[in-house]
Design an enzyme around this catalytic site. Structure first.
Site, short mmCIF file in Angstrom:
data_model
loop_
_atom_site.label_atom_id
_atom_site.label_comp_id
_atom_site.label_asym_id
_atom_site.label_seq_id
_atom_site.Cartn_x
_atom_site.Cartn_y
_atom_site.Cartn_z
N GLU A 143 0.84 -1.21 0.00
CA GLU A 143 0.00 0.00 0.00
C GLU A 143 0.87 1.26 0.00
O GLU A 143 0.62 2.22 0.74
CB GLU A 143 -0.97 -0.03 1.18
CG GLU A 143 -1.90 -1.24 1.17
CD GLU A 143 -2.97 -1.19 2.25
OE1 GLU A 143 -2.94 -0.26 3.09
OE2 GLU A 143 -3.85 -2.07 2.26
N GLU A 290 -5.18 -9.33 0.42
CA GLU A 290 -5.67 -9.27 1.80
C GLU A 290 -7.19 -9.12 1.77
O GLU A 290 -7.73 -8.32 1.02
CB GLU A 290 -5.10 -8.07 2.57
CG GLU A 290 -3.64 -8.19 2.97
CD GLU A 290 -3.18 -6.98 3.77
OE1 GLU A 290 -4.05 -6.21 4.26
OE2 GLU A 290 -1.96 -6.78 3.90
#
Length: 534
Positions: A143, A290
């Site tokens: 991220e 995820e």
């Protein structure tokens, strides 16, 4: 005599020809069988899977060797690490467990600034272990665009340098490179057909997608319907977030495509596909690196419960293994990595941050998934041989209050922990509480949430019975779930065996028929005078 010799010669020639024909038929069948097996293997490798993220902010985490043994017992075939832990990579050798390793965010600057550093990283963390350890991909950062935007300009240089190092080691076709993104890089995620990438990152995202397209690598996305629900309560129904069955009136409909969405995750995946399509990228698959649901939260997180975590993760696994695809791409089912395998109890608040795992760090389950027909995947969760006991380190006053509730309003059968009975010794509150907790847990049918007692109880697969004391769970062990699971596996295996047997039998029958035919010919030839042939 001359005719006899000539006859024998002719018979010998026919025999040699026939034997060659027989061997040819056998040789021809072998490559076909090998080709079928190879195709089966390719089909299996391309099937969607459920893997697990392994975080290490755990106070009592298993050793690398015990961790890998645990993964094998649970039949977990894919894991993702947030680094390239050498002990775990070494322990994974020759296990056939596939692993994604990661470049931590704090190493991006060094790798993105130096080809030599990138080559060294590949040599140290990939070449040193592959192929004994099946490294399938490298996740470069995590991220980055949303958590460390200052490193964004170095993201593509880091990816390209690592790829060049893989090329130099001739591993670029076996190991993919990508970078996981937060869902927030996509704007206007619903309806999916109107989604687009945040244009402030276009200088990074477009080159990345072009790289992924060129190398056959996936777009890695961290997608959490839990946060979508929490941020849009009253707009996104809970059932849609948990994959629960919906009536048509509750399905979400994209007004532009008229595609119907029965769950939030599919809508998030399709938002990524539409966003790529807007940039003329249509050949990159989405890999969900995820996703999950927390089992416990603070007062501001009332939907972080064991029941909801069980529902989301159980239904997620079924959704993936059913190869359901998405409304926009029904032919493609994204593989997912569940977040996460263990509760990371060392994580900072809020409470939910430490409660995403299916298991505690010592490998006992936090709760049991309800996944049927999934083979031996998550084996300990399908044996139904589980018990509820008091957690270690809880003060006696808190345990006593929980024990009083279990034996009182909870209506546990506490007769066995009375003085003189089989489970009275050792005479301490932890032992008595464990028995009472298990009695309540078994009485409630091991229902989600029935082993909590305000956070002082936990589920274990180790029988706590001792001496003359037999815990309630030991008296009621049921193999019903295992029977259902094994029946599914056996049926599938039996079908495969029947197909193989049929093909093998057909080959054997052809060979036997040819042998019989030749035997008859030889017999006739031996009894017919040579002059008759002429």
């Amino acid at each position: 005599m001359a005719n006899s010799k000539f006859s024998f010669l002719v018979i010998a020639i026919i025999f040699v020809f026939s034997a060659a024909l027989l061997r040819f038929s056998q040789a021809k069948s072998l490559p076909l069988a090998l080709a079928q097996i190879k195709q089966q293997k390719q089909d299996q490798d391309s099937e969607p899977f459920v893997g697990f993220n392994i975080g290490t902010d755990v106070s009592n985490i298993l050793s690398a060797t015990d961790l890998v043994s645990f993964l094998r017992v649970q039949k977990i075939t894919h894991v993702r690490l947030y680094d390239a832990d050498p002990d775990i990579l070494k322990a994974l050798a020759k296990t056939k467990i596939r692993v994604i390793i990661s470049v931590p965010n704090n190493q991006l600057i060094a790798i993105g600034s130096s080809n030599t550093t990138a080559a060294s990283w590949i040599g140290r963390n990939v070449v040193a272990y592959y192929p004994e350890t099946l490294i399938t991909a490298i996740a470069v950062g995590d991220e980055v665009l949303t958590t460390v935007p200052s490193s964004a300009p170095l993201l593509m240089p880091a990816i390209e340098s690592l790829y060049s190092a893989l090329v130099a080691s001739n591993l670029h076709t076996q190991i993919k490179i990508s970078t996981p993104h937060a869902a927030s890089i996509i704007l206007d995620p619903f309806p999916p057909s109107q989604s687009f990438f945040n244009q402030s990152w276009s200088s990074v995202i477009l080159p990345l997608l072009q790289f992924l397209s060129k190398t056959g690598s996936p777009l890695m996305m961290n997608l959490y319907p839990y946060y979508v629900f929490m941020q849009n309560k009253g707009v996104v129904p809970l059932d849609n977030s948990l994959f629960k069955p919906l009536t048509p009136s509750k399905e979400m409909v994209d007004p532009n495509t008229l595609l119907h969405y029965t769950n939030v995750l599919d809508a998030m995946i399709d938002a990524a596909y539409f966003s790529m399509k807007n940039l003329n990228i249509t050949d990159v698959m989405v890999l969900v690196t995820e996703t999950g649901w927390p089992s416990k939260g603070d007062s501001k997180e009332p939907y972080a419960t064991i029941d909801n975590a069980d529902a989301y993760n159980s239904n997620l696994i079924k959704h993936v293994l059913d190869r359901s695809g998405t409304p926009f791409h029904p032919e493609v089912t994204s593989s997912v990595y569940m977040y996460e395998l263990f509760n990371e109890d060392l994580r900072s608040p809020p409470v939910s941050e430490a409660n995403w795992g299916l298991f505690y760090g010592n490998s006992t389950p936090v709760y049991l998934l309800h996944v049927y027909g999934s083979g031996t995947f998550l084996a300990n969760d399908t044996t139904n041989q589980t018990y509820c006991i008091a957690m270690d380190g809880v003060d006696s006053r808190t345990l006593q209050a929980a024990l009083d509730w279990a034996c009182g309003p909870g209506r546990s059968n506490c007769s066995e922990i009375q003085p003189g009975e089989g489970c009275y010794q050792p005479n301490n509150v932890k032992n008595h509480a464990s028995y009472a907790f298990d009695s309540y847990y078994q009485k409630e049918g091991k229902a989600p949430g029935s082993c909590d007692f305000k956070g002082v109880a936990m589920i274990t697969t180790t029988d706590p019975s001792h001496g003359s004391c037999t815990f309630p769970g030991s008296k009621k062990i049921s193999n019903k779930t295992r029977t259902v699971t094994n029946t599914t596996v056996t049926s599938s295996a039996a079908h495969s065996l029947r197909v193989i047997s049929f093909k093998s039998s057909r080959i054997i029958a052809i060979n036997k028929g040819l042998s019989t035919f030749l035997a008859v010919i030889f017999s006739i030839l031996l009894h017919i005078p040579f002059a008759t042939w002429c």
